[in-house]
Scaffold this active site. Sequence first.
Site, PDB file in Angstrom:
ATOM      1  CB  THR A   1     -22.603  -1.626  34.105  1.00 22.17           C
ATOM      2  OG1 THR A   1     -22.799  -0.741  35.215  1.00 22.17           O
ATOM      3  CG2 THR A   1     -23.138  -3.003  34.470  1.00 22.17           C
TER       4      THR A   1
ATOM      5  CE1 TYR B   1     -21.749   7.514  36.640  1.00 22.19           C
ATOM      6  CE2 TYR B   1     -20.583   6.589  34.754  1.00 22.19           C
ATOM      7  CZ  TYR B   1     -21.036   6.485  36.060  1.00 22.19           C
ATOM      8  OH  TYR B   1     -20.770   5.339  36.780  1.00 22.19           O
TER       9      TYR B   1
ATOM     10  CE  LYS C   1     -24.735   5.759  36.575  1.00 26.30           C
ATOM     11  NZ  LYS C   1     -24.036   4.681  35.830  1.00 26.30           N
TER      12      LYS C   1
ATOM     13  CB  VAL D   1     -28.318   5.170  35.380  1.00 24.24           C
ATOM     14  CG1 VAL D   1     -27.550   4.284  34.404  1.00 24.24           C
ATOM     15  CG2 VAL D   1     -28.844   6.404  34.660  1.00 24.24           C
TER      16      VAL D   1
END
Length: 296
Positions: free
Chosen positions: A49, A138, A166, A208
């Site tokens: 992001t 992740y 995540k 998240v």
Amino acid sequence: MSDRSFGLVITAMVTPFDKNGQVNYAVAEELANYLVENGSDGLVICGTTGESPTLSWSEEYKLFQVVKKAVGNRGKVIAGTGSNSTREGVEATEKASKLGLDGSLQVVPYYNKPPQEGLYQHFKEIAQKSPDLPIMLYNVPGRTGQNLLPETVAKLAEIENIVAIKEATGNLEQACQIRRLTPDSFAIYAGDDFMTLPLLTVGGIGVVSVASHLVGQQIQEMVKAFGTGKATVARDINLKLFPLFKALFCTTNPIPIKAALNLKGWKVGGLRPPLIELSPNLKQELESVLQHLSLV
């Protein structure tokens, strides 16, 4: 490691740019302050992001320092220092570890698609070279081309400073398998806003989030409601926010969230190529959702 916990709601923060496309550190500081005062227990800096693929390492390290100084002890600052090169991941994480940050987000190596043993050795080496820094794995196969399997996660969870994942496969069966194979102390976070509540039902701890830029307090309320047995309250918040969750992923993240923040008056600027601005039609649809939720 004195504190392994990252909290319940972590915002994957955008990286603001000025009109010349340079990182706007002043707005980053302001936004980080706002987020920790409005529902975020922590911030991921320079993740997907945050447009990490088009940031230089020097820009990233400066962002880590600026945000940590702004937030202090009011929220966790988690550095996106993952790489598809183990050597680079080790070096970046060691450097971030010396900045007094609270954790590191380590993405599955992308494009080169290592087998499961390669993934295990990659994360193990990074973790062991920065033993005092809590690490969140992740897993986002839609972006990396490789899935970190539950059995590999379970092996990695035995390493002391690998404390969370995540999980962004969108696959509840996989999340359930991870929960079965790992100790309760190992935290599982949703990697997509729409999966937050479903993931909580199979043993997740939080999210998240991208939407928490806009509705952090409400997401925090939803997670806490579920955790205190108020499932109906959590369900109702989820259903209310679902159109926003969908709108923020109408095209590649972070294009929609940057458009939404700009509509709200945050001067986060545009995107670095090859990402492009939100199309007029999608922008109109997004603005309609924001208006419906009284966000603009």
